[in-house]
Design a protein around this motif. Sequence first.
Motif, mmCIF file in Angstrom:
data_model
loop_
_atom_site.group_PDB
_atom_site.id
_atom_site.type_symbol
_atom_site.label_atom_id
_atom_site.label_comp_id
_atom_site.label_asym_id
_atom_site.label_seq_id
_atom_site.Cartn_x
_atom_site.Cartn_y
_atom_site.Cartn_z
ATOM 1 N N THR A 164 12.440 5.448 -16.193
ATOM 2 C CA THR A 164 11.207 5.802 -16.901
ATOM 3 C C THR A 164 10.234 6.590 -16.030
ATOM 4 O O THR A 164 9.105 6.845 -16.454
ATOM 5 N N VAL A 165 10.658 6.964 -14.816
ATOM 6 C CA VAL A 165 9.770 7.715 -13.912
ATOM 7 C C VAL A 165 10.383 9.041 -13.478
ATOM 8 O O VAL A 165 9.762 10.102 -13.636
ATOM 9 N N VAL A 166 11.599 8.991 -12.936
ATOM 10 C CA VAL A 166 12.184 10.181 -12.293
ATOM 11 C C VAL A 166 12.446 11.335 -13.258
ATOM 12 O O VAL A 166 12.039 12.460 -12.988
ATOM 13 N N PRO A 167 13.127 11.120 -14.409
ATOM 14 C CA PRO A 167 13.350 12.263 -15.309
ATOM 15 C C PRO A 167 12.054 12.911 -15.765
ATOM 16 O O PRO A 167 11.954 14.149 -15.838
ATOM 17 N N GLN A 168 11.040 12.102 -16.061
ATOM 18 C CA GLN A 168 9.767 12.634 -16.535
ATOM 19 C C GLN A 168 9.048 13.429 -15.452
ATOM 20 O O GLN A 168 8.326 14.379 -15.747
ATOM 21 N N MET A 169 9.240 13.046 -14.195
ATOM 22 C CA MET A 169 8.624 13.776 -13.090
ATOM 23 C C MET A 169 9.376 15.063 -12.774
ATOM 24 O O MET A 169 8.766 16.091 -12.435
ATOM 25 N N MET A 170 10.699 15.031 -12.900
ATOM 26 C CA MET A 170 11.520 16.166 -12.501
ATOM 27 C C MET A 170 11.635 17.257 -13.564
ATOM 28 O O MET A 170 11.907 18.415 -13.247
ATOM 29 N N ASN A 171 11.456 16.902 -14.842
ATOM 30 C CA ASN A 171 11.633 17.877 -15.918
ATOM 31 C C ASN A 171 10.811 19.148 -15.742
ATOM 32 O O ASN A 171 11.333 20.262 -15.915
ATOM 33 N N MET A 173 1.656 -1.096 -13.719
ATOM 34 C CA MET A 173 2.328 -1.483 -12.492
ATOM 35 C C MET A 173 1.425 -1.239 -11.287
ATOM 36 O O MET A 173 1.358 -2.047 -10.358
ATOM 37 N N LEU A 174 0.685 -0.133 -11.296
ATOM 38 C CA LEU A 174 -0.235 0.179 -10.203
ATOM 39 C C LEU A 174 -1.362 -0.845 -10.130
ATOM 40 O O LEU A 174 -1.769 -1.267 -9.034
ATOM 41 N N VAL A 175 -1.870 -1.244 -11.288
ATOM 42 C CA VAL A 175 -2.924 -2.269 -11.319
ATOM 43 C C VAL A 175 -2.404 -3.581 -10.751
ATOM 44 O O VAL A 175 -3.096 -4.256 -9.962
ATOM 45 N N ASN A 176 -1.180 -3.946 -11.106
ATOM 46 C CA ASN A 176 -0.599 -5.189 -10.608
ATOM 47 C C ASN A 176 -0.383 -5.154 -9.095
ATOM 48 O O ASN A 176 -0.572 -6.160 -8.413
ATOM 49 N N ILE A 177 0.025 -4.000 -8.578
ATOM 50 C CA ILE A 177 0.196 -3.866 -7.124
ATOM 51 C C ILE A 177 -1.145 -4.002 -6.422
ATOM 52 O O ILE A 177 -1.274 -4.694 -5.410
ATOM 53 N N PHE A 185 0.823 -1.217 0.000
ATOM 54 C CA PHE A 185 0.000 0.000 0.000
ATOM 55 C C PHE A 185 0.858 1.269 0.000
ATOM 56 O O PHE A 185 0.591 2.184 -0.791
ATOM 57 N N PRO A 186 1.899 1.386 0.864
ATOM 58 C CA PRO A 186 2.757 2.594 0.803
ATOM 59 C C PRO A 186 3.401 2.788 -0.564
ATOM 60 O O PRO A 186 3.472 3.918 -1.063
ATOM 61 N N LEU A 187 3.849 1.694 -1.210
ATOM 62 C CA LEU A 187 4.457 1.818 -2.539
ATOM 63 C C LEU A 187 3.419 2.201 -3.583
ATOM 64 O O LEU A 187 3.715 2.967 -4.511
ATOM 65 N N PHE A 188 2.206 1.679 -3.431
ATOM 66 C CA PHE A 188 1.125 2.054 -4.341
ATOM 67 C C PHE A 188 0.865 3.560 -4.253
ATOM 68 O O PHE A 188 0.768 4.246 -5.278
ATOM 69 N N ILE A 189 0.782 4.078 -3.038
ATOM 70 C CA ILE A 189 0.561 5.519 -2.836
ATOM 71 C C ILE A 189 1.726 6.327 -3.391
ATOM 72 O O ILE A 189 1.536 7.381 -4.025
ATOM 73 N N LEU A 190 2.953 5.835 -3.183
ATOM 74 C CA LEU A 190 4.140 6.539 -3.672
ATOM 75 C C LEU A 190 4.114 6.669 -5.184
ATOM 76 O O LEU A 190 4.305 7.763 -5.735
ATOM 77 N N PHE A 191 3.838 5.561 -5.885
ATOM 78 C CA PHE A 191 3.861 5.602 -7.348
ATOM 79 C C PHE A 191 2.659 6.345 -7.919
ATOM 80 O O PHE A 191 2.774 6.981 -8.970
ATOM 81 N N VAL A 192 1.514 6.279 -7.240
ATOM 82 C CA VAL A 192 0.370 7.091 -7.662
ATOM 83 C C VAL A 192 0.726 8.567 -7.571
ATOM 84 O O VAL A 192 0.435 9.363 -8.478
#
Length: 312
Positions: free
Chosen positions: A279-286, A81-85, A25-32
């Motif tokens: 595939t997550v961090v650069p797209q979030m930080m740009n 990935m969120l659906v799988n979690i 659950f914490p990882l699900f919230i983090l990635f959401v």
Amino acid sequence: MEPRNDTHVSDFLLMRVTENPELQFPLFILFVSMYLVTILGNLLIILAVIYDSHLHTPMYFFLSNLSINDICLSTTTIPKMLVNIQTQNQSIAYTGCLAQICFVLIFASLESSLLAVMAYDRYVAICHPLRYTVIMNSHLCGLLILLPLFIIIVDALMHSLMVLHLSFCTELEIPLFFCEVVQVIKIACSDTLINNILIYFATSVFGGIPLCGIIFSYTKIVSSVLRMPSAGTKYKAFSTCGSHLSVVSLFYGTGLGVYISSALTSSSRNTAVVSMMYTVVPQMMNPFIYSLRNRDMKGALRKLISRMPSLL
């Protein structure tokens, strides 16, 4: 018993994000949260460029395309990935895996291409300022986006079709949180020599050539700036490149991290985590990098946010 050769695969199994149920659950919230920040941040950049006429320049045209690409790349990997979690089911359909392979290749390659195009734009702006509007006309800007996109789509479709012709064994576990062409090829039972040759060729073309273009552009930029007589002019020239250099460093830095991790560690989980960050961090930080380091973008975002009640 040896694994059975099975050409007709219904689905693959992706790696679990965590084996600890308490962390799901914490990882699900983090990635959401990371996904929402990525979408909202890049969407604000796109809207700011659209609504502020002062940003209707090649530099911000390319930036808005980078933001669109970042949204698409994140959407290709994170939702599944969120659906799988959430469902605690790691399976992904064979067709879904092929689609994910194709889109990851398209958007990751296009990210590299866009960064090279943006470097060229800064090179023309600083080294040939009087001819900037003539060189960077709307036709060239469109061509610099559409031509690489067409070549990249053809390449991605070629990789996907080559995977389609592979046969797989009963060991269908992909050691990543999403389908990536290299990892899928590794679990194939049939000969993958041509697939690997195509991957090495595509990596050198869509990764190496843009990086060489960026290095060449900034070599010329630094040489030109150092010849400027005024310290204020030098600072202004370098400041216009600061945001782009930060984004380039983040993208290629995380990419290098994936390569080093896969080469030096035997832990597939460590490699998977680093690949996910790529595939997550650069797209979030740009969006943060451009909004915090660019005065024009900060002003446009303030105007956009103040106008949002009337736009909604």
